[in-house]
Design a protein around this motif. Structure first.
Motif, PDB file in Angstrom:
ATOM      1  N   GLN A   1       0.823  -1.197   0.000  1.00  0.00           N
ATOM      2  CA  GLN A   1       0.000   0.000   0.000  1.00  0.00           C
ATOM      3  C   GLN A   1       0.863   1.255   0.000  1.00  0.00           C
ATOM      4  OE1 GLN A   1      -3.486  -0.098  -0.120  1.00  0.00           O
ATOM      5  NE2 GLN A   1      -3.110  -2.283  -0.454  1.00  0.00           N
ATOM      6  N   ALA A   2       0.344   2.319  -0.560  1.00  0.00           N
ATOM      7  CA  ALA A   2       1.045   3.592  -0.524  1.00  0.00           C
ATOM      8  C   ALA A   2       1.384   3.970   0.907  1.00  0.00           C
ATOM      9  CB  ALA A   2       0.198   4.672  -1.177  1.00  0.00           C
ATOM     10  N   GLY A   3       2.583   4.487   1.093  1.00  0.00           N
ATOM     11  CA  GLY A   3       3.066   4.842   2.409  1.00  0.00           C
ATOM     12  C   GLY A   3       3.827   3.740   3.107  1.00  0.00           C
ATOM     13  N   SER A   4       3.789   2.550   2.545  1.00  0.00           N
ATOM     14  CA  SER A   4       4.481   1.410   3.138  1.00  0.00           C
ATOM     15  C   SER A   4       5.953   1.393   2.750  1.00  0.00           C
ATOM     16  CB  SER A   4       3.814   0.108   2.711  1.00  0.00           C
ATOM     17  OG  SER A   4       2.478   0.041   3.175  1.00  0.00           O
ATOM     18  N   SER A   5       6.665   0.424   3.282  1.00  0.00           N
ATOM     19  CA  SER A   5       8.086   0.253   3.012  1.00  0.00           C
ATOM     20  C   SER A   5       8.370  -1.134   2.474  1.00  0.00           C
ATOM     21  CB  SER A   5       8.906   0.467   4.288  1.00  0.00           C
ATOM     22  OG  SER A   5       8.775   1.787   4.776  1.00  0.00           O
ATOM     23  N   LEU A   6       9.417  -1.227   1.692  1.00  0.00           N
ATOM     24  CA  LEU A   6       9.942  -2.489   1.209  1.00  0.00           C
ATOM     25  C   LEU A   6      11.453  -2.429   1.233  1.00  0.00           C
ATOM     26  CD1 LEU A   6       7.914  -3.536  -1.976  1.00  0.00           C
ATOM     27  CD2 LEU A   6       8.059  -4.804   0.168  1.00  0.00           C
ATOM     28  N   ARG A   7      12.061  -3.576   1.413  1.00  0.00           N
ATOM     29  CA  ARG A   7      13.504  -3.682   1.316  1.00  0.00           C
ATOM     30  C   ARG A   7      13.839  -4.705   0.243  1.00  0.00           C
ATOM     31  NH1 ARG A   7      17.831  -2.124   4.439  1.00  0.00           N
ATOM     32  NH2 ARG A   7      19.742  -3.385   4.262  1.00  0.00           N
ATOM     33  N   LEU A   8      14.490  -4.248  -0.799  1.00  0.00           N
ATOM     34  CA  LEU A   8      14.936  -5.115  -1.869  1.00  0.00           C
ATOM     35  C   LEU A   8      16.363  -5.570  -1.599  1.00  0.00           C
ATOM     36  CD1 LEU A   8      13.638  -3.166  -4.989  1.00  0.00           C
ATOM     37  CD2 LEU A   8      12.422  -4.830  -3.565  1.00  0.00           C
ATOM     38  N   SER A   9      16.635  -6.805  -1.928  1.00  0.00           N
ATOM     39  CA  SER A   9      17.969  -7.348  -1.756  1.00  0.00           C
ATOM     40  C   SER A   9      18.497  -7.851  -3.084  1.00  0.00           C
ATOM     41  CB  SER A   9      17.965  -8.491  -0.741  1.00  0.00           C
ATOM     42  OG  SER A   9      17.620  -8.028   0.543  1.00  0.00           O
ATOM     43  N   CYS A  10      19.798  -7.804  -3.231  1.00  0.00           N
ATOM     44  CA  CYS A  10      20.477  -8.277  -4.424  1.00  0.00           C
ATOM     45  C   CYS A  10      21.635  -9.144  -3.982  1.00  0.00           C
ATOM     46  CB  CYS A  10      20.962  -7.091  -5.254  1.00  0.00           C
ATOM     47  SG  CYS A  10      21.902  -7.529  -6.729  1.00  0.00           S
ATOM     48  N   ALA A  11      21.549 -10.418  -4.287  1.00  0.00           N
ATOM     49  CA  ALA A  11      22.602 -11.357  -3.948  1.00  0.00           C
ATOM     50  C   ALA A  11      23.547 -11.505  -5.128  1.00  0.00           C
ATOM     51  CB  ALA A  11      22.009 -12.708  -3.568  1.00  0.00           C
ATOM     52  N   ALA A  12      24.824 -11.328  -4.876  1.00  0.00           N
ATOM     53  CA  ALA A  12      25.840 -11.385  -5.915  1.00  0.00           C
ATOM     54  C   ALA A  12      26.734 -12.593  -5.724  1.00  0.00           C
ATOM     55  CB  ALA A  12      26.679 -10.113  -5.915  1.00  0.00           C
ATOM     56  N   SER A  13      27.091 -13.195  -6.825  1.00  0.00           N
ATOM     57  CA  SER A  13      28.007 -14.316  -6.798  1.00  0.00           C
ATOM     58  C   SER A  13      29.429 -13.834  -7.045  1.00  0.00           C
ATOM     59  CB  SER A  13      27.608 -15.359  -7.847  1.00  0.00           C
ATOM     60  OG  SER A  13      27.765 -14.831  -9.157  1.00  0.00           O
TER      61      SER A  13
ATOM     62  N   ASP B   1      26.701  -4.998   1.783  1.00  0.00           N
ATOM     63  CA  ASP B   1      27.415  -5.767   2.786  1.00  0.00           C
ATOM     64  C   ASP B   1      28.416  -6.617   2.027  1.00  0.00           C
ATOM     65  OD1 ASP B   1      28.365  -7.514   4.721  1.00  0.00           O
ATOM     66  OD2 ASP B   1      26.432  -7.694   5.719  1.00  0.00           O
ATOM     67  N   ASN B   2      29.634  -6.148   1.968  1.00  0.00           N
ATOM     68  CA  ASN B   2      30.636  -6.840   1.163  1.00  0.00           C
ATOM     69  C   ASN B   2      30.997  -8.210   1.732  1.00  0.00           C
ATOM     70  OD1 ASN B   2      30.745  -4.796  -0.717  1.00  0.00           O
ATOM     71  ND2 ASN B   2      32.503  -3.785   0.213  1.00  0.00           N
ATOM     72  N   ALA B   3      30.839  -8.375   3.036  1.00  0.00           N
ATOM     73  CA  ALA B   3      31.115  -9.672   3.640  1.00  0.00           C
ATOM     74  C   ALA B   3      30.105 -10.718   3.202  1.00  0.00           C
ATOM     75  CB  ALA B   3      31.137  -9.557   5.158  1.00  0.00           C
ATOM     76  N   LYS B   4      28.888 -10.286   2.881  1.00  0.00           N
ATOM     77  CA  LYS B   4      27.831 -11.194   2.458  1.00  0.00           C
ATOM     78  C   LYS B   4      27.547 -11.126   0.971  1.00  0.00           C
ATOM     79  CE  LYS B   4      25.495 -11.106   6.934  1.00  0.00           C
ATOM     80  NZ  LYS B   4      24.226 -10.811   7.651  1.00  0.00           N
ATOM     81  N   ASN B   5      28.276 -10.295   0.255  1.00  0.00           N
ATOM     82  CA  ASN B   5      28.084 -10.135  -1.190  1.00  0.00           C
ATOM     83  C   ASN B   5      26.642  -9.751  -1.528  1.00  0.00           C
ATOM     84  OD1 ASN B   5      30.756 -10.847  -1.447  1.00  0.00           O
ATOM     85  ND2 ASN B   5      30.396 -12.678  -2.674  1.00  0.00           N
ATOM     86  N   THR B   6      26.121  -8.781  -0.809  1.00  0.00           N
ATOM     87  CA  THR B   6      24.763  -8.328  -1.051  1.00  0.00           C
ATOM     88  C   THR B   6      24.698  -6.814  -1.149  1.00  0.00           C
ATOM     89  OG1 THR B   6      24.248  -8.282   1.319  1.00  0.00           O
ATOM     90  CG2 THR B   6      23.719 -10.303   0.114  1.00  0.00           C
ATOM     91  N   ALA B   7      23.723  -6.353  -1.906  1.00  0.00           N
ATOM     92  CA  ALA B   7      23.361  -4.947  -1.955  1.00  0.00           C
ATOM     93  C   ALA B   7      21.869  -4.841  -1.687  1.00  0.00           C
ATOM     94  CB  ALA B   7      23.714  -4.341  -3.304  1.00  0.00           C
ATOM     95  N   SER B   8      21.462  -3.757  -1.070  1.00  0.00           N
ATOM     96  CA  SER B   8      20.069  -3.595  -0.690  1.00  0.00           C
ATOM     97  C   SER B   8      19.561  -2.226  -1.072  1.00  0.00           C
ATOM     98  CB  SER B   8      19.894  -3.795   0.818  1.00  0.00           C
ATOM     99  OG  SER B   8      20.274  -5.095   1.212  1.00  0.00           O
ATOM    100  N   LEU B   9      18.256  -2.141  -1.195  1.00  0.00           N
ATOM    101  CA  LEU B   9      17.581  -0.865  -1.399  1.00  0.00           C
ATOM    102  C   LEU B   9      16.406  -0.801  -0.443  1.00  0.00           C
ATOM    103  CD1 LEU B   9      17.586   1.735  -3.180  1.00  0.00           C
ATOM    104  CD2 LEU B   9      15.788   0.625  -4.532  1.00  0.00           C
ATOM    105  N   GLN B  10      16.533   0.038   0.565  1.00  0.00           N
ATOM    106  CA  GLN B  10      15.442   0.274   1.496  1.00  0.00           C
ATOM    107  C   GLN B  10      14.551   1.364   0.927  1.00  0.00           C
ATOM    108  OE1 GLN B  10      14.640  -1.260   4.528  1.00  0.00           O
ATOM    109  NE2 GLN B  10      12.773  -0.017   4.356  1.00  0.00           N
ATOM    110  N   MET B  11      13.285   1.063   0.753  1.00  0.00           N
ATOM    111  CA  MET B  11      12.343   1.987   0.146  1.00  0.00           C
ATOM    112  C   MET B  11      11.260   2.319   1.157  1.00  0.00           C
ATOM    113  SD  MET B  11      11.999   0.381  -3.686  1.00  0.00           S
ATOM    114  CE  MET B  11      11.100  -1.068  -3.106  1.00  0.00           C
ATOM    115  N   ASN B  12      11.164   3.581   1.500  1.00  0.00           N
ATOM    116  CA  ASN B  12      10.172   4.054   2.449  1.00  0.00           C
ATOM    117  C   ASN B  12       9.202   5.009   1.767  1.00  0.00           C
ATOM    118  OD1 ASN B  12      11.504   2.661   4.546  1.00  0.00           O
ATOM    119  ND2 ASN B  12      12.804   4.429   4.995  1.00  0.00           N
ATOM    120  N   SER B  13       8.060   5.214   2.402  1.00  0.00           N
ATOM    121  CA  SER B  13       7.058   6.144   1.903  1.00  0.00           C
ATOM    122  C   SER B  13       6.737   5.906   0.437  1.00  0.00           C
ATOM    123  CB  SER B  13       7.523   7.589   2.125  1.00  0.00           C
ATOM    124  OG  SER B  13       7.766   7.852   3.491  1.00  0.00           O
TER     125      SER B  13
END
Length: 124
Positions: free
Chosen positions: A13-25, A73-85
């Motif tokens: 819903q509008a106004g909510s948040s999501l966190r996207l993750s990207c796992a890299a090899s 997080d270079n130790a976990k080979n991940t990138a994230s996008l925190q999306m608010n509002s």
């Protein structure tokens, strides 16, 4: 050489948040700057955010500045996008991407590796 897989999209819903993750090899994750892009129906691919190889520098598109946060997080080979509002106009397929990081860029054509994309739909 680098495989990227996004996750975390969905319907919210509008106004909510999501966190996207990207796992890299691979063992060379720190060789790449990471970016997040999105593409809505009928629109060109849009730059959202970039983080440098060490994670010390970020840049954002004006449309998401103050709402979205990129991290890695270079130790976990991940990138994230925190999306608010989140807004209905944020509805799009979201992609993570990697480039060699020599020159900071928002041009999607400069990013060598791409994930498959994850759908984000924001309802009013």
């Amino acid at each position: 050489q680098v495989q990227l897989v996004e996750s975390g999209g969905g319907l919210v819903q509008a106004g909510s948040s999501l966190r996207l993750s990207c796992a890299a090899s691979g063992r060379t994750f720190t060789d790449y700057a990471m970016g997040w892009f999105r593409q809505a129906p009928g629109q060109e691919r849009e730059f959202l955010a970039r983080i440098n190889r060490s994670g010390t520098t970020t840049r954002y598109a004006d449309s998401v500045k103050g709402r979205f946060t990129i991290s890695r997080d270079n130790a976990k080979n991940t990138a994230s996008l925190q999306m608010n509002s989140l807004k209905p106009e944020d509805t799009a397929v979201y992609y993570c991407a990697a480039d060699y990081g020599r020159i900071s860029t928002s041009d999607p054509k400069k990013y060598r590796y791409w994930g498959q994309g994850t759908q984000v739909t924001v309802s009013s």
